[in-house]
Design a protein around this motif. Structure first.
Motif, short mmCIF file in Angstrom:
data_model
loop_
_atom_site.label_atom_id
_atom_site.label_comp_id
_atom_site.label_asym_id
_atom_site.label_seq_id
_atom_site.Cartn_x
_atom_site.Cartn_y
_atom_site.Cartn_z
N TYR A 104 73.06 57.32 98.38
CA TYR A 104 72.15 56.45 98.65
C TYR A 104 72.21 55.41 99.80
O TYR A 104 71.34 55.09 100.32
N LEU A 105 73.52 54.99 99.68
CA LEU A 105 73.86 54.12 100.97
C LEU A 105 73.45 54.78 102.26
O LEU A 105 73.18 53.95 103.07
N LEU A 106 74.21 55.80 102.35
CA LEU A 106 74.14 56.54 103.50
C LEU A 106 72.64 57.01 103.96
O LEU A 106 72.23 57.01 105.04
N GLY A 107 71.80 57.32 102.83
CA GLY A 107 70.28 57.47 102.91
C GLY A 107 69.65 56.37 103.61
O GLY A 107 68.84 56.66 104.49
N LEU A 111 67.67 55.86 107.23
CA LEU A 111 66.36 55.26 107.12
C LEU A 111 66.11 54.32 108.20
O LEU A 111 65.23 54.23 109.09
N GLY A 112 67.06 53.36 108.18
CA GLY A 112 67.03 52.12 108.80
C GLY A 112 67.44 52.49 110.42
O GLY A 112 66.84 51.86 111.31
N ALA A 113 68.29 53.32 110.71
CA ALA A 113 68.70 53.94 111.90
C ALA A 113 67.57 54.72 112.61
O ALA A 113 67.62 54.88 114.05
N ARG A 118 66.81 62.91 107.62
CA ARG A 118 68.15 63.01 107.08
C ARG A 118 68.39 61.96 105.74
O ARG A 118 68.74 62.21 104.87
N GLY A 119 67.53 60.80 106.39
CA GLY A 119 67.54 59.72 105.10
C GLY A 119 66.89 60.05 104.06
O GLY A 119 67.25 59.87 102.68
N GLU A 120 65.89 60.72 104.10
CA GLU A 120 64.86 61.32 103.04
C GLU A 120 65.92 62.31 102.14
O GLU A 120 65.60 62.60 101.25
N GLU A 141 63.41 52.07 98.55
CA GLU A 141 63.96 52.00 99.79
C GLU A 141 62.80 52.87 100.59
O GLU A 141 62.85 53.10 101.61
N ARG A 142 62.70 53.93 99.65
CA ARG A 142 61.97 55.01 100.13
C ARG A 142 60.25 54.41 100.66
O ARG A 142 59.88 54.57 101.69
#
Length: 271
Positions: A104-107, A111-113, A118-120, A141-142
């Motif tokens: 979750y945190l890396l996702g 997304l923020g980066a 990759r985030g999704e 967050e999605r």
């Protein structure tokens, strides 16, 4: 405007614009702490800064310290320094940490980066492990990042799922209203924005404190009313101070342009 008037009044009182600026910052933070609580706590920011420095030192000494990496990445995400969070946390995933917290945190960091793919994908994997993680945080967050990158339809889908899981979330309903507006559903957006305010009004006190900024974004007339009232108060106080300063000093029973001198006192005593 109200902050400008406050600064002007303090400048008249202290005679120092820089000192007045420092006092204004203190007054604004103190007033916010005891009233609206919209601004971040300086003490909390300082503690987070110190904690981040300590964790960075731990990682520098022991690059394989995964707990420190996870905690530091969490702080960087909260600070919206997403690219740094990716670099800090990615070694944990490569080392085999595939738990829901890490995914979750890396996702979110990806997304923020700006790496939506990759985030999704990471959030998909986190959802497989725990679909209701943190009462719908994955959906929130999605929806948030889909809305930012212009995917209104995807944002509506994610935020509707979030509001189904977490009832009464002012933030969730407000973001959904924005997504609905961008999707061309103006009437639905208006109703959702009104619902977000209604949820805020009946929410417990601790929840209102946490979600006040979202409620005021849903109904921005409220903070504007408070700002106008504060401006009137500060304007009145400034006028009073100018009137007081414009009055000549009083000595004895009359008004004089100057204070009595020593020689004048001697003449009076001689008489």
């Amino acid at each position: 405007m109200s902050k400008w008037m406050l600064w002007m009044m303090l400048s008249m009182l202290t005679g120092s614009p820089l000192l007045s600026l420092g006092l204004m910052v203190v007054i604004v933070f103190a007033a916010d702490h005891f009233t609206w609580q919209l601004l971040p706590s300086p003490v909390r920011l300082l503690k987070r800064f110190q904690r981040a420095g300590h964790l960075a030192g731990v990682i520098l000494t022991n690059p394989h310290e995964r707990r420190a990496r996870h905690e530091l990445a969490d702080i960087r995400v909260a600070q919206k320094r997403y690219a740094e969070a990716v670099d800090i946390l990615r070694p944990n995933l490569e080392a085999g940490d595939d738990d829901v917290d890490t995914l979750y945190l890396l996702g979110v960091a990806y997304l923020g980066a700006g790496d939506a793919q990759r985030g999704e994908l990471l959030l998909d994997e986190a959802e497989k492990l725990d679909a209701g993680y943190q009462l719908g945080a994955i959906h929130l967050e999605r929806g948030r990042f889909r809305l930012k990158r212009g995917d209104a339809k995807g944002a509506v889908e994610a935020l509707e799922r979030f509001n189904t899981v977490r009832h009464g979330s002012v933030e969730g309903r407000f973001l959904l209203s924005q997504a609905l507006a961008k999707a061309g559903r103006a009437d639905d957006a208006k109703r959702m924005r009104e619902q977000s305010w209604s949820d805020y009004v009946v929410a417990p006190r601790f929840q209102r404190r946490r979600e006040r900024k979202w409620a005021w974004r849903a109904r921005p007339s409220r903070p504007l009313m408070y700002a106008a009232a504060l401006a009137v108060v500060m304007g009145t106080a400034g006028w009073v101070m100018r009137q007081v300063q414009s009055q000549p000093p009083t000595y004895g029973h009359g008004y004089y342009d100057e204070a009595p001198t020593a020689s004048g006192l001697e003449e009076d005593l001689g008489e």
